[in-house]
Each structure stands twice: as C-alpha cells, then as structure tokens.
Design a protein around this motif. Sequence first.
Motif, mmCIF file in Angstrom:
data_model
loop_
_atom_site.group_PDB
_atom_site.id
_atom_site.type_symbol
_atom_site.label_atom_id
_atom_site.label_comp_id
_atom_site.label_asym_id
_atom_site.label_seq_id
_atom_site.Cartn_x
_atom_site.Cartn_y
_atom_site.Cartn_z
ATOM 1 N N PRO A 1 -7.995 -7.842 28.405
ATOM 2 C CA PRO A 1 -8.392 -6.444 28.282
ATOM 3 C C PRO A 1 -7.507 -5.709 27.301
ATOM 4 N N PRO A 2 -8.022 -4.633 26.680
ATOM 5 C CA PRO A 2 -7.216 -3.857 25.746
ATOM 6 C C PRO A 2 -6.004 -3.277 26.453
ATOM 7 N N GLY A 3 -4.915 -3.218 25.743
ATOM 8 C CA GLY A 3 -3.682 -2.663 26.293
ATOM 9 C C GLY A 3 -2.833 -3.682 27.023
ATOM 10 N N ARG A 4 -3.391 -4.836 27.326
ATOM 11 C CA ARG A 4 -2.611 -5.867 28.005
ATOM 12 C C ARG A 4 -1.642 -6.477 27.012
ATOM 13 N N GLN A 5 -0.428 -6.619 27.443
ATOM 14 C CA GLN A 5 0.591 -7.182 26.560
ATOM 15 C C GLN A 5 0.396 -8.686 26.458
ATOM 16 N N GLN A 6 0.349 -9.192 25.229
ATOM 17 C CA GLN A 6 0.194 -10.617 25.016
ATOM 18 C C GLN A 6 1.527 -11.243 24.652
ATOM 19 N N ARG A 7 1.769 -12.418 25.206
ATOM 20 C CA ARG A 7 2.941 -13.194 24.820
ATOM 21 C C ARG A 7 2.470 -14.329 23.959
ATOM 22 N N ARG A 8 3.245 -14.668 22.968
ATOM 23 C CA ARG A 8 2.923 -15.793 22.108
ATOM 24 C C ARG A 8 4.025 -16.821 22.245
ATOM 25 N N ILE A 9 3.619 -18.036 22.496
ATOM 26 C CA ILE A 9 4.553 -19.150 22.655
ATOM 27 C C ILE A 9 4.244 -20.159 21.571
ATOM 28 N N LEU A 10 5.265 -20.724 20.957
ATOM 29 C CA LEU A 10 5.102 -21.747 19.933
ATOM 30 C C LEU A 10 5.493 -23.092 20.531
ATOM 31 N N ILE A 11 4.589 -24.035 20.451
ATOM 32 C CA ILE A 11 4.857 -25.393 20.930
ATOM 33 C C ILE A 11 4.631 -26.338 19.773
ATOM 34 N N THR A 12 5.624 -27.140 19.470
ATOM 35 C CA THR A 12 5.543 -28.064 18.351
ATOM 36 C C THR A 12 5.669 -29.486 18.865
ATOM 37 N N LEU A 13 4.731 -30.303 18.470
ATOM 38 C CA LEU A 13 4.804 -31.717 18.784
ATOM 39 C C LEU A 13 5.699 -32.360 17.735
ATOM 40 N N PRO A 14 6.755 -33.051 18.147
ATOM 41 C CA PRO A 14 7.671 -33.617 17.154
ATOM 42 C C PRO A 14 6.967 -34.623 16.248
ATOM 43 N N HIS A 15 7.328 -34.583 15.001
ATOM 44 C CA HIS A 15 6.789 -35.537 14.030
ATOM 45 C C HIS A 15 7.941 -36.413 13.581
ATOM 46 N N SER A 16 7.917 -37.622 14.037
ATOM 47 C CA SER A 16 8.985 -38.541 13.655
ATOM 48 C C SER A 16 8.351 -39.862 13.226
ATOM 49 N N PRO A 17 8.125 -40.015 11.927
ATOM 50 C CA PRO A 17 7.465 -41.226 11.459
ATOM 51 C C PRO A 17 8.251 -42.495 11.756
ATOM 52 N N ILE A 76 -2.079 -16.236 28.007
ATOM 53 C CA ILE A 76 -1.144 -15.984 26.916
ATOM 54 C C ILE A 76 -1.682 -16.684 25.678
ATOM 55 N N GLU A 77 -1.228 -16.273 24.551
ATOM 56 C CA GLU A 77 -1.615 -16.911 23.303
ATOM 57 C C GLU A 77 -0.531 -17.914 22.949
ATOM 58 N N VAL A 78 -0.954 -19.151 22.820
ATOM 59 C CA VAL A 78 -0.007 -20.228 22.546
ATOM 60 C C VAL A 78 -0.344 -20.814 21.184
ATOM 61 N N GLN A 79 0.680 -21.017 20.383
ATOM 62 C CA GLN A 79 0.521 -21.629 19.066
ATOM 63 C C GLN A 79 1.060 -23.045 19.141
ATOM 64 N N TYR A 80 0.185 -24.006 18.934
ATOM 65 C CA TYR A 80 0.562 -25.409 18.944
ATOM 66 C C TYR A 80 0.608 -25.893 17.503
ATOM 67 N N SER A 81 1.602 -26.689 17.186
ATOM 68 C CA SER A 81 1.738 -27.237 15.845
ATOM 69 C C SER A 81 1.686 -28.755 15.947
ATOM 70 N N MET A 82 0.713 -29.360 15.288
ATOM 71 C CA MET A 82 0.479 -30.795 15.399
ATOM 72 C C MET A 82 0.944 -31.513 14.132
ATOM 73 N N PRO A 83 1.492 -32.723 14.273
ATOM 74 C CA PRO A 83 2.020 -33.431 13.103
ATOM 75 C C PRO A 83 0.955 -34.116 12.249
#
Length: 171
Positions: A1-17, A76-83
Amino acid sequence: PPGRQQRRILITLPHSPNQAIPHAATGSLLDAKRGHVWTRFDIAGAGTAGERLAAGAALERVKARLAELGQRDSAIEVQYSMPDQWSRQLFMALCRRYGLKPFRYRRQRHNTVMLRVPQGFSESVLWPEFTQLNQALRTYLNEVTLRVIHEEIHSDASEAQEVPDALLPAS
C-alpha cells in the motif's frame, strides 16, 4: 500500500569460477538432488497419479505458507545478484513456481533479479532451496562440459600447468 515503508535487501550469490564442484554420480539434475524437496514438487515428472497428487499437495502447502507469511510479514524488495545466466534462469523459474513475479528495473544489469517477497519466506524457503538446486545445476553443467570436452575435443580436460616464474627469452 502507498505510504508503507519498503526495505531493500541485496543478496549476492558468490561467483567463484575456481570453486571445486563435487562430482555427481548420475547425469541428471533430478537424480543429483533425489530426495530433495525438488523431487517432491516435480508434478510433471511424477509417474503415478498418487505421486502427482502428493507433489501437488506439497507445492500447495508451500504456497499456503507463502500466503501466511505474506499476511504476517510485510513484503520487502529484495535484490538478488546472480553470477551466470543458468543461476538467474533457475531462480526466476523457482520464483514463478511459487507464484512470485521476479522483475528488473530499467537499466539494471541482466544478472540482477528483483523480487517483492515476505522476508521470512525468502530466508527460510526460497533462498535455501535455490542455493541447493543451484549447486546441483552447477554440478550437472560441469559434468556435461567435461564429458563433451573429453569425448569430442581432447581427453585431457585438466587445468593449465602452473610454472614457478615467467620464462625469460633466450640470450
């Protein structure tokens, strides 16, 4: 809903060739994860009507838990980063299996996947399941790559030999 505070979390999957990927004894992703939650939800691969019903019921239980957590926890809004593209495709398919809608903002990199999800579901169900399935997928892809190289290109698919120092030009 409007006015609701959103949290953003960053999750990164490690990239280790250089990370060692364990060898699986079989040639299939499902066989590599036999006994894991993936096979319990594999409705399409279920052989009998009873197996299909059990897989469908298990998937519905997880979806019900997602709905319950959605009422209890705010999304919550989560940002995932994929290798790599395989991890990203697997993650998006897993999200869609649970009725979630992965997205990306304009100008974000293709390895970024955004998701609005209850934090409890992300931490206790989605991410742990994804990391296990992703490891199985990496194992399977590594096996296939080595098999193709060994059978079609050259029998020696080992890493390059390490030498102590650069060779100096002959005088």
